[in-house]
Motif scaffolding. Structure first.
Motif, PDB file in Angstrom:
ATOM      1  N   ARG A 209       0.818  -1.208   0.000  1.00  0.00           N
ATOM      2  CA  ARG A 209       0.000   0.000   0.000  1.00  0.00           C
ATOM      3  C   ARG A 209       0.854   1.261   0.000  1.00  0.00           C
ATOM      4  NH1 ARG A 209      -5.095   0.121  -1.694  1.00  0.00           N
ATOM      5  NH2 ARG A 209      -6.254   1.876  -0.841  1.00  0.00           N
ATOM      6  N   LYS A 210       0.587   2.158  -0.932  1.00  0.00           N
ATOM      7  CA  LYS A 210       1.169   3.502  -0.879  1.00  0.00           C
ATOM      8  C   LYS A 210       0.411   4.265   0.195  1.00  0.00           C
ATOM      9  CE  LYS A 210       0.486   6.382  -4.353  1.00  0.00           C
ATOM     10  NZ  LYS A 210      -0.258   7.558  -3.824  1.00  0.00           N
ATOM     11  N   LEU A 211       1.133   4.756   1.199  1.00  0.00           N
ATOM     12  CA  LEU A 211       0.482   5.307   2.380  1.00  0.00           C
ATOM     13  C   LEU A 211       0.146   6.777   2.197  1.00  0.00           C
ATOM     14  CD1 LEU A 211       2.711   3.614   5.104  1.00  0.00           C
ATOM     15  CD2 LEU A 211       0.432   2.894   4.331  1.00  0.00           C
ATOM     16  N   ARG A 212      -1.122   7.098   2.366  1.00  0.00           N
ATOM     17  CA  ARG A 212      -1.528   8.499   2.369  1.00  0.00           C
ATOM     18  C   ARG A 212      -0.872   9.216   3.547  1.00  0.00           C
ATOM     19  NH1 ARG A 212      -7.903   9.395   2.307  1.00  0.00           N
ATOM     20  NH2 ARG A 212      -7.640   7.566   3.631  1.00  0.00           N
ATOM     21  N   ASP A 213      -0.844   8.540   4.689  1.00  0.00           N
ATOM     22  CA  ASP A 213      -0.148   9.014   5.882  1.00  0.00           C
ATOM     23  C   ASP A 213       1.068   8.118   6.081  1.00  0.00           C
ATOM     24  OD1 ASP A 213       0.817   9.679   8.346  1.00  0.00           O
ATOM     25  OD2 ASP A 213      -0.959   9.027   9.471  1.00  0.00           O
ATOM     26  N   PRO A 214       2.296   8.646   5.901  1.00  0.00           N
ATOM     27  CA  PRO A 214       3.481   7.790   6.033  1.00  0.00           C
ATOM     28  C   PRO A 214       3.568   7.070   7.378  1.00  0.00           C
ATOM     29  CG  PRO A 214       4.079   9.915   5.092  1.00  0.00           C
ATOM     30  CD  PRO A 214       2.643  10.030   5.546  1.00  0.00           C
ATOM     31  N   GLY A 215       2.940   7.648   8.407  1.00  0.00           N
ATOM     32  CA  GLY A 215       2.983   7.026   9.719  1.00  0.00           C
ATOM     33  C   GLY A 215       1.748   6.216  10.049  1.00  0.00           C
TER      34      GLY A 215
ATOM     35  N   GLY B 104      -3.219  -6.442  17.545  1.00  0.00           N
ATOM     36  CA  GLY B 104      -3.583  -5.367  18.446  1.00  0.00           C
ATOM     37  C   GLY B 104      -2.430  -4.518  18.907  1.00  0.00           C
ATOM     38  N   THR B 105      -1.206  -4.904  18.612  1.00  0.00           N
ATOM     39  CA  THR B 105      -0.026  -4.160  19.044  1.00  0.00           C
ATOM     40  C   THR B 105       0.532  -3.362  17.874  1.00  0.00           C
ATOM     41  OG1 THR B 105       0.517  -5.832  20.693  1.00  0.00           O
ATOM     42  CG2 THR B 105       2.286  -4.332  20.026  1.00  0.00           C
ATOM     43  N   ALA B 106       0.837  -2.094  18.111  1.00  0.00           N
ATOM     44  CA  ALA B 106       1.346  -1.238  17.048  1.00  0.00           C
ATOM     45  C   ALA B 106       2.776  -1.607  16.687  1.00  0.00           C
ATOM     46  CB  ALA B 106       1.267   0.226  17.463  1.00  0.00           C
ATOM     47  N   ALA B 107       3.027  -1.803  15.400  1.00  0.00           N
ATOM     48  CA  ALA B 107       4.384  -2.012  14.901  1.00  0.00           C
ATOM     49  C   ALA B 107       5.048  -0.660  14.703  1.00  0.00           C
ATOM     50  CB  ALA B 107       4.339  -2.788  13.584  1.00  0.00           C
ATOM     51  N   PRO B 108       6.372  -0.614  14.680  1.00  0.00           N
ATOM     52  CA  PRO B 108       7.052   0.667  14.443  1.00  0.00           C
ATOM     53  C   PRO B 108       6.597   1.316  13.149  1.00  0.00           C
ATOM     54  CG  PRO B 108       8.612  -0.983  15.221  1.00  0.00           C
ATOM     55  CD  PRO B 108       7.321  -1.705  14.954  1.00  0.00           C
ATOM     56  N   ALA B 109       6.539   2.638  13.154  1.00  0.00           N
ATOM     57  CA  ALA B 109       6.053   3.375  11.983  1.00  0.00           C
ATOM     58  C   ALA B 109       7.181   4.068  11.231  1.00  0.00           C
ATOM     59  CB  ALA B 109       5.018   4.411  12.418  1.00  0.00           C
ATOM     60  N   ASP B 110       8.414   3.718  11.549  1.00  0.00           N
ATOM     61  CA  ASP B 110       9.558   4.368  10.924  1.00  0.00           C
ATOM     62  C   ASP B 110       9.822   3.798   9.541  1.00  0.00           C
ATOM     63  OD1 ASP B 110       9.896   5.650  13.390  1.00  0.00           O
ATOM     64  OD2 ASP B 110      11.206   4.040  14.131  1.00  0.00           O
ATOM     65  N   ALA B 111      10.174   4.679   8.604  1.00  0.00           N
ATOM     66  CA  ALA B 111      10.593   4.216   7.285  1.00  0.00           C
ATOM     67  C   ALA B 111      11.846   3.362   7.448  1.00  0.00           C
ATOM     68  CB  ALA B 111      10.876   5.394   6.376  1.00  0.00           C
TER      69      ALA B 111
ATOM     70  N   ARG C  55       6.023 -11.357   6.721  1.00  0.00           N
ATOM     71  CA  ARG C  55       7.097 -10.356   6.696  1.00  0.00           C
ATOM     72  C   ARG C  55       6.473  -8.987   6.485  1.00  0.00           C
ATOM     73  NH1 ARG C  55      11.991 -11.713   8.478  1.00  0.00           N
ATOM     74  NH2 ARG C  55      12.674  -9.840   7.353  1.00  0.00           N
ATOM     75  N   GLY C  56       7.037  -7.985   7.158  1.00  0.00           N
ATOM     76  CA  GLY C  56       6.548  -6.624   7.022  1.00  0.00           C
ATOM     77  C   GLY C  56       7.670  -5.678   6.675  1.00  0.00           C
ATOM     78  N   LEU C  57       7.373  -4.666   5.884  1.00  0.00           N
ATOM     79  CA  LEU C  57       8.390  -3.710   5.444  1.00  0.00           C
ATOM     80  C   LEU C  57       7.764  -2.348   5.214  1.00  0.00           C
ATOM     81  CD1 LEU C  57      11.250  -3.017   4.248  1.00  0.00           C
ATOM     82  CD2 LEU C  57      10.374  -3.798   2.034  1.00  0.00           C
ATOM     83  N   ARG C  58       8.361  -1.338   5.820  1.00  0.00           N
ATOM     84  CA  ARG C  58       8.042   0.053   5.484  1.00  0.00           C
ATOM     85  C   ARG C  58       9.239   0.627   4.739  1.00  0.00           C
ATOM     86  NH1 ARG C  58       3.862   2.881   8.338  1.00  0.00           N
ATOM     87  NH2 ARG C  58       3.014   1.705  10.099  1.00  0.00           N
ATOM     88  N   GLU C  59       8.965   1.322   3.655  1.00  0.00           N
ATOM     89  CA  GLU C  59      10.071   1.904   2.905  1.00  0.00           C
ATOM     90  C   GLU C  59       9.612   3.121   2.115  1.00  0.00           C
ATOM     91  OE1 GLU C  59      11.577  -0.690  -0.148  1.00  0.00           O
ATOM     92  OE2 GLU C  59       9.605  -1.564  -0.537  1.00  0.00           O
ATOM     93  N   ASP C  60      10.517   4.057   1.948  1.00  0.00           N
ATOM     94  CA  ASP C  60      10.322   5.163   1.023  1.00  0.00           C
ATOM     95  C   ASP C  60      10.956   4.747  -0.294  1.00  0.00           C
ATOM     96  OD1 ASP C  60       9.032   6.750   2.878  1.00  0.00           O
ATOM     97  OD2 ASP C  60      10.874   7.718   3.562  1.00  0.00           O
ATOM     98  N   ARG C  61      10.139   4.670  -1.337  1.00  0.00           N
ATOM     99  CA  ARG C  61      10.617   4.177  -2.620  1.00  0.00           C
ATOM    100  C   ARG C  61      10.756   5.344  -3.605  1.00  0.00           C
ATOM    101  NH1 ARG C  61      10.848  -0.954  -3.621  1.00  0.00           N
ATOM    102  NH2 ARG C  61      10.497  -0.609  -5.865  1.00  0.00           N
TER     103      ARG C  61
ATOM    104  N   TYR D  65       5.634   3.346   1.393  1.00  0.00           N
ATOM    105  CA  TYR D  65       4.889   2.103   1.202  1.00  0.00           C
ATOM    106  C   TYR D  65       4.975   1.218   2.439  1.00  0.00           C
ATOM    107  CZ  TYR D  65       4.230   2.911  -3.786  1.00  0.00           C
ATOM    108  OH  TYR D  65       3.833   3.428  -4.992  1.00  0.00           O
ATOM    109  N   LEU D  66       3.921   0.440   2.635  1.00  0.00           N
ATOM    110  CA  LEU D  66       3.903  -0.638   3.611  1.00  0.00           C
ATOM    111  C   LEU D  66       3.587  -1.934   2.859  1.00  0.00           C
ATOM    112  CD1 LEU D  66       3.834  -1.881   6.470  1.00  0.00           C
ATOM    113  CD2 LEU D  66       1.416  -1.218   6.579  1.00  0.00           C
ATOM    114  N   THR D  67       4.466  -2.921   2.985  1.00  0.00           N
ATOM    115  CA  THR D  67       4.285  -4.189   2.298  1.00  0.00           C
ATOM    116  C   THR D  67       4.236  -5.319   3.320  1.00  0.00           C
ATOM    117  OG1 THR D  67       5.611  -3.287   0.491  1.00  0.00           O
ATOM    118  CG2 THR D  67       5.116  -5.637   0.409  1.00  0.00           C
ATOM    119  N   LEU D  68       3.304  -6.237   3.101  1.00  0.00           N
ATOM    120  CA  LEU D  68       3.132  -7.404   3.970  1.00  0.00           C
ATOM    121  C   LEU D  68       3.016  -8.633   3.076  1.00  0.00           C
ATOM    122  CD1 LEU D  68       0.395  -5.692   6.127  1.00  0.00           C
ATOM    123  CD2 LEU D  68       2.649  -6.327   7.018  1.00  0.00           C
TER     124      LEU D  68
END
Length: 800
Positions: free
Chosen positions: A574-580, A587-594, A623-629, A650-653
């Motif tokens: 998903r291309k994130l409208r809100d990067p964070g 139920g637990t928040a994963a880190p929101a850092d790129a 597997r989860g990945l946040r990245e600025d592409r 982006y956030l990829t799962l």
């Protein structure tokens, strides 16, 4: 200007009660009496002039019209920069190539843009004598140095016969009164040199089909108007029906009906599918252009001796209802049917939908009565629901005037579309609910995977490997540089082998598998869809299903096998409208850092803020990945791309099936637009259970009502349902009735036989070719699927 005579099929059609005879122009498009007095050719020129400019009498006190006039002027100001007829290398300094034919087309398009502003009252350029002389000198330069009988064509035939010709025709209509006889003759001769026949195109004179036939016909028609040639207009009218070819390549007939079935297969089908370049799904590319150009031609010929009287013109109603409406998602055309246009920066941001809306606005006067009201309701809905791109702030003047009249109509807007629609003829499905829409893209032995020609769309390798595109209230998600920046090796929904193929690898390839398609229950948003995946260029294969059950999509995969390589199925990208945007894992928040990357064990549910929820009834490792592409459009389009780098978050799962997997599988429930709390609740009590996941059958049951949905890859059993071979089936209980919907997604079987192990059932109603008889303590359903091409057949049973 005298009408030409029709032949063969036209003679048969002449007496038809056809729509073309009744077409009337809207007031905004009707030629003024002063033009009509100059003769038929003058009236038709005025009609085309009005299509280009909005016509005389524009209300410049109207804010929308004043803004459109200003846009026209600004476009001309941009287009005129660098225009210099004294140059030897090119009319414009950035369009000097003698090997790239789009430089010729773009030069003519700029001249037409400038000429439009010169012809529109209220622009800074209107009637400017110096600009007029500059335009005429520009036309002369192009005819002397680039375009006409004395010049050798190069590169792409489309530019010479269609793109350049259309723009030159438009400029000539706009400048007609100042061209002079000699220049007009030179222009019309140049156009006829490249495009003399509405039935043929390319240097080797191939039969023109689909959108290309309508484009070529438009070129010939306007050229005929400029030359006062009634016989030319008659040939255009007949070319739309392919009179010379006995209808084999009619653009009006459905390709799965009558003589058109003997043609190339390009064009519209009765299920709303549109194919161009033989087997490419293209509603949002060539299909929209066909609709757009045809609406202009119908407008030009309406009420004349050359009006279209083919009764197949009535099919245009279904094009809109079945071929465009289900593929629009709040102003965005689903990318799976846009072909290589997704790789053009100029086509993002809901631009394709604008073309569809403009075309339907033009069609409304030609389909009076109920159809006009329905189209009016559609247009109102399409314009109102696209809050990302204001149609009235971007469309051309003529369309703006006509659209304002449509909006002022007492007919109300249709309301949001709620439907599950499948297009078996092009291996695509669309699922619309009030809060989201979903598009599924497959391919098979019948349909190509993706198109990459002319150095465009270079990395769409997995566009049809089960790609799932989710449309939510983030209306700009697939705009704002999505296609160059998304990871093309991990498109959402796909099952792939990790790795990066060569640019354009495998394009224009059919699968070796026949199974792609499904079943849709009429009047509901219930559908079963699936594909047998046999990946291009590797040994990867697997079976993939999507059971679309209102607000929940059950995603099932099995038999995922490869001799080598690391296989994975992409849950979301998903291309994130809100990067964070928050990602909740159980139920637990994963880190929101790129740059965050993690292995996620024992995942029972996920929630992505602004996107929705994902439930895994059997806990999995992801597997989860946040990245600025960062990328450029040139990366995916050498022809029309730009070199400016763009960066998107982006956030990829994804689920990793391991190296050289054997019979790997997956199962999750996707809940688009669901809240985190709703996702948590569904994780505790899944609304859908998996009842079969093998290489013979995928099946799920909805707990609320007992609905059973199954995709049979071969003969098999899923609870009370048994199939004798490949089939897609929905069984829905409602009170004392049971509805059965079925299809043959291979499109090869003569019949499908189902055994339903339920007692006390008898037939209440059945589609033709469907029968049911008692058998083995239950009931046996036999459906004749010969020639159904994957379409759904229905049966209603009643309990005794």
């Amino acid at each position: 200007m005298t009408p030409g005579t029709g032949t063969t099929r036209r003679t048969v059609l002449a007496g038809a009660a056809a729509l073309g005879a009744a077409v009337a122009l809207p007031p905004a498009l009707a030629p003024r009496a002063a033009h009509a007095a100059a003769g038929e050719a003058g009236a038709l020129r005025a009609r085309w002039h009005t299509l280009l400019t909005g016509g005389p009498g524009l209300d410049l006190t109207d804010e929308r019209i004043a803004a459109a006039v200003a846009r026209t002027g600004r476009a001309a100001t941009t287009a005129v920069k660098g225009l210099d007829p004294s140059r030897a290398d090119g009319l414009f300094p950035d369009l000097t190539s003698t090997t790239l034919s789009n430089h010729v087309t773009t030069s003519f398009k700029r001249l037409a843009t400038i000429a439009t502003a010169w012809a529109v009252p209220g622009t800074p350029q209107h009637g400017d004598a110096a600009l007029r002389d500059l335009l005429l000198a520009g036309l002369d330069w192009m005819l002397t140095h680039r375009y006409g009988p004395g010049h050798t064509r190069f590169d792409n035939d489309w530019d010479w016969e269609i793109g350049s010709a259309l723009a030159l025709n438009d400029a000539s209509v706009l400048l007609y009164d100042v061209l002079g006889t000699d220049r007009l003759e030179r222009i019309t001769s140049a156009v006829r040199h490249y495009t003399p026949d509405p039935n043929l195109w390319r240097a080797d004179r191939q039969i023109a089909t689909g959108a290309n036939r309508v484009w070529v016909s438009t070129v010939v028609a306007v050229n005929a108007v400029l030359r006062d040639d009634g016989a030319g207009l008659a040939r255009v009218r007949d070319a739309l029906s392919d009179v010379e070819g006995s209808g084999a390549n009619s653009v009006l007939a459905f390709n799965d009906a009558s003589a058109a079935a003997e043609g190339t297969g390009e064009g519209f089908y009765s299920d709303g599918s549109f194919l161009q370049h033989y087997k490419h799904p293209y509603n949002g590319g060539y299909g929209k252009e066909l609709l757009n150009s045809l609406s202009r031609l119908l407008n030009l010929l309406a009420g004349t001796a050359w009006r279209v009287t083919d009764p197949d013109l009535d099919n245009v109603r279904l094009w809109v209802d079945e071929g465009f409406d289900p593929l629009l998602a709040r102003g965005d055309v689903m990318a799976s049917v846009c072909g290589r246009e997704i790789a053009r920066p100029s086509k993002q941001g809901h631009v394709s939908a604008q073309t569809v809306i403009e075309a339907v606005v033009r069609l409304i006067p030609g389909f009076p009565g109920e159809t006009a009201d329905r189209f009016t309701a559609l247009v109102k809905q399409w314009i109102a629901e696209d809050t990302y791109r204001d149609f009235l702030a971007v469309t051309d003047l003529a369309s703006l005037v006509a659209a304002q009249q449509v909006i002022a109509s007492p007919v109300g807007a249709r309301g949001p579309l709620t439907v599950h629609k499948q297009h078996p003829r092009m291996d695509k499905a669309a699922h619309h609910r009030p809060s989201f829409a979903l598009g599924i893209s497959a391919y098979s032995s019948r349909i190509y995977n993706y198109e990459s020609i002319q150095n465009e769309n270079l990395r769409a390798w997995h566009l049809s490997d089960g790609m799932v595109l989710l449309y939510t209230d983030d209306l700009g998600h697939y705009s704002e540089d999505y296609w160059p920046t998304v990871d093309p090796t991990r498109l959402p929904g796909t099952t792939v082998l990790a790795g990066r193929p060569a640019d354009a690898a495998g394009q224009r390839t059919t699968s070796t598998a026949d199974w792609a398609g499904g079943t849709a229950l009429p009047g509901t948003t219930l559908g079963a869809y699936g594909m047998e995946l046999r990946a291009y260029g590797s040994s990867l294969h697997g079976l993939k299903s999507w059971f679309c059950l209102d607000d929940v999509i059950a995603c099932v995969g099995s038999g995922i096998t490869a001799d080598a390589g690391e296989a994975e199925t992409v849950v979301e990208n998903r291309k994130l409208r809100d990067p964070g945007a928050a990602l909740l894992v159980n139920g637990t928040a994963a880190p929101a850092d790129a740059g965050w990357s993690a292995r996620l064990d024992d995942v029972r549910w996920l929630h992505v803020a602004g996107t929705g929820g994902y439930v895994f009834p059997d806990p999995v490792t992801l597997r989860g990945l946040r990245e600025d592409r960062t990328a450029t459009w040139r990366d995916i389009n050498l022809k029309y791309g730009t070199d400016t780098p763009v960066t998107r978050p982006y956030l990829t799962l994804w689920q990793d099936h391991g190296t050289a997997p054997r019979d790997a599988d997956y199962f999750w429930l996707q809940a688009p637009a669901a809240s985190a709390e709703r996702t948590r609740q569904w994780s505790a009590a899944p609304p859908v259970e998996r009842v079969a996941c093998s290489t013979a059958v995928h099946a799920v049951r909805r707990r609320a009502d007992g609905l059973l949905a199954a995709n049979f890859w071969s003969a098999g059993t899923a609870r009370e349902l048994t199939a004798d071979g490949p089939a897609s089936v929905l069984v829905r209980p409602e009170g004392r009735t049971l509805t059965v919907a079925l299809s043959d997604p291979t499109q090869l079987r003569s019949s499908v036989v189902l055994d339903l192990a339920l007692r006390g059932l008898s037939v209440a109603s059945a589609d033709p070719g469907v029968t049911a008889v008692p058998a083995g303590g239950g009931i046996r359903v036999t459906a004749d699927t010969t020639g159904r091409h994957g379409a759904t057949l229905n049966l209603t049973l009643k309990r005794s």
